[in-house]
Design a protein around this motif. Sequence first.
Motif, PDB file in Angstrom:
ATOM      1  N   LYS A 115      55.644  52.099  50.113  1.00  0.00           N
ATOM      2  CA  LYS A 115      56.129  52.011  51.488  1.00  0.00           C
ATOM      3  C   LYS A 115      57.622  51.743  51.535  1.00  0.00           C
ATOM      4  O   LYS A 115      58.341  52.279  52.391  1.00  0.00           O
ATOM      5  N   ALA A 116      58.111  50.931  50.631  1.00  0.00           N
ATOM      6  CA  ALA A 116      59.530  50.577  50.614  1.00  0.00           C
ATOM      7  C   ALA A 116      60.402  51.753  50.207  1.00  0.00           C
ATOM      8  O   ALA A 116      61.598  51.769  50.508  1.00  0.00           O
ATOM      9  N   CYS A 117      59.821  52.743  49.527  1.00  0.00           N
ATOM     10  CA  CYS A 117      60.600  53.898  49.072  1.00  0.00           C
ATOM     11  C   CYS A 117      60.744  54.977  50.143  1.00  0.00           C
ATOM     12  O   CYS A 117      61.477  55.945  49.947  1.00  0.00           O
ATOM     13  N   ASN A 118      60.043  54.830  51.271  1.00  0.00           N
ATOM     14  CA  ASN A 118      60.139  55.769  52.380  1.00  0.00           C
ATOM     15  C   ASN A 118      59.865  57.214  51.962  1.00  0.00           C
ATOM     16  O   ASN A 118      60.709  58.098  52.122  1.00  0.00           O
ATOM     17  N   PRO A 119      58.670  57.500  51.432  1.00  0.00           N
ATOM     18  CA  PRO A 119      58.356  58.878  51.049  1.00  0.00           C
ATOM     19  C   PRO A 119      58.254  59.795  52.259  1.00  0.00           C
ATOM     20  O   PRO A 119      57.903  59.357  53.364  1.00  0.00           O
ATOM     21  N   LEU A 120      58.565  61.060  52.067  1.00  0.00           N
ATOM     22  CA  LEU A 120      58.448  62.058  53.120  1.00  0.00           C
ATOM     23  C   LEU A 120      56.987  62.482  53.277  1.00  0.00           C
ATOM     24  O   LEU A 120      56.184  62.325  52.359  1.00  0.00           O
ATOM     25  N   PRO A 121      56.636  63.063  54.421  1.00  0.00           N
ATOM     26  CA  PRO A 121      55.255  63.535  54.607  1.00  0.00           C
ATOM     27  C   PRO A 121      54.837  64.563  53.556  1.00  0.00           C
ATOM     28  O   PRO A 121      53.648  64.722  53.288  1.00  0.00           O
ATOM     29  N   ARG A 142      59.984  41.428  52.849  1.00  0.00           N
ATOM     30  CA  ARG A 142      59.969  42.886  52.990  1.00  0.00           C
ATOM     31  C   ARG A 142      61.239  43.364  53.669  1.00  0.00           C
ATOM     32  O   ARG A 142      61.828  44.361  53.283  1.00  0.00           O
ATOM     33  N   ARG A 143      61.676  42.626  54.669  1.00  0.00           N
ATOM     34  CA  ARG A 143      62.890  43.031  55.376  1.00  0.00           C
ATOM     35  C   ARG A 143      64.078  43.044  54.429  1.00  0.00           C
ATOM     36  O   ARG A 143      64.877  43.971  54.430  1.00  0.00           O
ATOM     37  N   GLY A 144      64.183  42.005  53.618  1.00  0.00           N
ATOM     38  CA  GLY A 144      65.302  41.947  52.685  1.00  0.00           C
ATOM     39  C   GLY A 144      65.256  43.067  51.666  1.00  0.00           C
ATOM     40  O   GLY A 144      66.278  43.650  51.315  1.00  0.00           O
ATOM     41  N   PHE A 145      64.070  43.382  51.209  1.00  0.00           N
ATOM     42  CA  PHE A 145      63.924  44.439  50.217  1.00  0.00           C
ATOM     43  C   PHE A 145      64.334  45.778  50.813  1.00  0.00           C
ATOM     44  O   PHE A 145      65.097  46.540  50.240  1.00  0.00           O
ATOM     45  N   LEU A 146      63.819  46.064  52.018  1.00  0.00           N
ATOM     46  CA  LEU A 146      64.127  47.336  52.645  1.00  0.00           C
ATOM     47  C   LEU A 146      65.595  47.418  53.050  1.00  0.00           C
ATOM     48  O   LEU A 146      66.212  48.476  52.967  1.00  0.00           O
ATOM     49  N   ALA A 147      66.164  46.292  53.461  1.00  0.00           N
ATOM     50  CA  ALA A 147      67.583  46.300  53.816  1.00  0.00           C
ATOM     51  C   ALA A 147      68.414  46.638  52.599  1.00  0.00           C
ATOM     52  O   ALA A 147      69.386  47.394  52.669  1.00  0.00           O
TER      53      ALA A 147
END
Length: 313
Positions: A151-157, A23-28
Amino acid sequence: MLIKTTTGIPSSEITPQEKFLSRRGFLAGAAAVAGAGVIAPQGLWGATKLQTTPGKFSLSETPTPLKKAISYNNFYEYGVDKGDPAANAHRLKPRPWTVQVEGQIQKPLTFDIDTIMNYRPLEDRVYRFRCVEAWSMVIPWVGYSFSEFVKACNPLPSAKYIQFISLADRKQMDLPDSAGIYWPYSEGLRMDEAMHPLTLLTFGSYGQTLENQQGAPIRIIIPWKYGFKSAKSIVKIRFLDKQPHTSWNDLAPNEYGFYANVNPQHNHPRWSQASERKIDASLFPKTVPTLSFNGYGSEVAGLYNGMDLHKNY
């Protein structure tokens, strides 16, 4: 493992991935992208077989024979008859492939298919899958919960809905006018539906990569909804603050609702939804009662507390 699939009857009938990214690698990797930059592939497509782990949501039912599952399909981009996709989808080129992500997220992203595929260990899940035209199958789909990708796409509220856009390329597809669809095909989910662990980001079936006619190389599977909600050959994912337009709901809103939950008590205007034809190893399909939420009510009914499921069909 297996997933039960329900496929629709024509209106005329009425009737080996070995390496996984952390997950860290993907998000990085995602964080390193500026604007719509492409995240480079992190693995090799290689053989058609996939390395999987057992899916905890799998059913114990016997799967539909593979030959039947890949020869009787709804994929209107390749024709409106059930045998058309198997006959025509050889033109689809599932590599190279990217998926754009945009809308109510921190910044637009473009992911290579192998990056998405290798993000999480792939699960082999047996699901029920039912089409609005009253036919069904049991299929062992391969993928992981779509919520992990969200989750990896960091959607806004402000993101309340997700829209899926399928490929529409006349060099690779027929895109027949007779389908009545305004291409490209689009579908959507409410955010809590998309985040439910049963919602599967899907890359294969029967332990192998998806056949072209199944919506290669990436599709969605929502087992408690009718099959038309499960967008195929996805090229774009949009996070939205309002309910998106979807192809069948726009085309025939009196027949195909936005929610499309399997509801045996809510009939299609042209046929009953109380029973379905179960396509299995038998020579002739068996007719069986349709299960509310396709048998997944104990897991998903709570998503619709207080809603009128005849009005919000």
